[in-house]
Design a protein around this motif. Structure first.
Motif, PDB file in Angstrom:
ATOM      1  N   SER A  21       0.881  -1.160   0.000  1.00 34.63           N
ATOM      2  CA  SER A  21       0.000   0.000   0.000  1.00 34.63           C
ATOM      3  C   SER A  21       0.920   1.210   0.000  1.00 34.63           C
ATOM      4  CB  SER A  21      -0.890  -0.013   1.239  1.00 34.63           C
ATOM      5  OG  SER A  21      -1.647   1.170   1.298  1.00 34.63           O
ATOM      6  N   GLY A  22       1.130   1.777  -1.174  1.00 38.63           N
ATOM      7  CA  GLY A  22       2.132   2.835  -1.298  1.00 38.63           C
ATOM      8  C   GLY A  22       3.515   2.226  -1.151  1.00 38.63           C
ATOM      9  N   SER A  23       4.282   2.713  -0.212  1.00 33.96           N
ATOM     10  CA  SER A  23       5.634   2.170   0.006  1.00 33.96           C
ATOM     11  C   SER A  23       5.653   1.133   1.131  1.00 33.96           C
ATOM     12  CB  SER A  23       6.602   3.302   0.341  1.00 33.96           C
ATOM     13  OG  SER A  23       6.193   3.935   1.540  1.00 33.96           O
ATOM     14  N   ARG A  24       4.497   0.894   1.734  1.00 27.91           N
ATOM     15  CA  ARG A  24       4.416  -0.046   2.859  1.00 27.91           C
ATOM     16  C   ARG A  24       4.019  -1.434   2.372  1.00 27.91           C
ATOM     17  NH1 ARG A  24      -0.057  -0.275   7.048  1.00 27.91           N
ATOM     18  NH2 ARG A  24       0.785  -1.827   8.432  1.00 27.91           N
ATOM     19  N   ARG A  25       4.728  -2.460   2.837  1.00 27.47           N
ATOM     20  CA  ARG A  25       4.414  -3.841   2.466  1.00 27.47           C
ATOM     21  C   ARG A  25       3.818  -4.552   3.677  1.00 27.47           C
ATOM     22  NH1 ARG A  25       6.274  -5.474  -2.231  1.00 27.47           N
ATOM     23  NH2 ARG A  25       6.670  -7.628  -1.665  1.00 27.47           N
ATOM     24  N   TYR A  26       2.864  -5.438   3.421  1.00 26.87           N
ATOM     25  CA  TYR A  26       2.234  -6.157   4.526  1.00 26.87           C
ATOM     26  C   TYR A  26       1.760  -7.531   4.070  1.00 26.87           C
ATOM     27  CZ  TYR A  26      -2.184  -4.840   2.341  1.00 26.87           C
ATOM     28  OH  TYR A  26      -3.212  -4.696   1.455  1.00 26.87           O
ATOM     29  N   THR A  27       1.627  -8.428   5.035  1.00 25.77           N
ATOM     30  CA  THR A  27       1.082  -9.757   4.789  1.00 25.77           C
ATOM     31  C   THR A  27      -0.429  -9.661   4.918  1.00 25.77           C
ATOM     32  OG1 THR A  27       3.060 -10.765   5.713  1.00 25.77           O
ATOM     33  CG2 THR A  27       1.108 -12.149   5.600  1.00 25.77           C
TER      34      THR A  27
END
Length: 141
Positions: A21-27
Motif C-alpha cells: 500500500s504505497g511504500s508499505r508492504r504487509y502480509t
C-alpha cells in the motif's frame, strides 16, 4: 531422531507475496490467520521441550512430508501451500526452513475434510546420505 506430526484443519492456503500500500508492504490478514493456525497446530502437537530444542539447533536437518488435502479439483500451486506451512514453522519447529534438506509434497482431494498433514523428522546425518526409500519409510509409504 525427533519426529513431529500434526494436522492443520481447514482449506490449505498457498503462500502469497507480501502486498503493498504505497511504500508499505504487509502480509494479508488471510495469510497471517492461516500461518497462525499452522503455528498453533504445531504447538498443540509437539511438547514445548522438543520445540525449543529443535528451534534453537541450527545443526539439525529436516526431512518433511506434507499432505495437502484440498476441497475440490481446482488447480492449486501445491508447492506454495507447502511453502506457507514451512515458513509458518520458522522458530516453532525449525530455526529456519532452510534447514529442510528433503521434502515430499502430495496433493489429494478430500471434499469432506480439507487439511494439511505434516510429518517432519529431524536428523544430524548429512542429507546426501538419504534416499527416497528413507523418506518413504519415514512417512509410512
Amino acid at each position: 531422531m525427533t519426529l513431529v506430526r500434526f494436522t492443520v484443519p481447514g482449506k490449505p492456503l498457498p503462500w502469497q507475496r507480501a502486498r503493498s500500500s504505497g511504500s508499505r508492504r504487509y502480509t494479508s490478514p488471510e495469510q497471517r490467520a492461516y500461518q497462525d493456525a499452522v503455528r498453533w497446530a504445531a504447538i498443540a502437537a509437539v511438547p514445548a521441550k522438543v520445540r525449543l530444542a529443535c528451534a534453537k539447533d541450527a545443526a539439525l536437518w529436516w526431512r518433511v512430508a506434507i499432505l495437502v488435502c484440498v476441497p475440490d479439483a481446482r488447480v492449486r500451486d501445491v508447492d506454495n501451500c507447502a511453502k506457507n506451512v514451512a515458513d509458518s514453522l520458522n522458530g516453532i519447529i525449525w530455526r529456519d526452513d532452510s534447514q529442510i534438506a528433503k521434502w515430499h509434497v502430495c496433493r489429494v482431494i478430500d471434499r469432506g475434510r480439507p487439511r494439511v498433514e505434516v510429518v517432519a523428522a529431524a536428523c544430524y546425518e548429512a542429507p546426501e546420505a538419504w534416499t527416497m526409500e528413507d523418506l518413504a519409510a519415514m512417512v509410512g509409504a
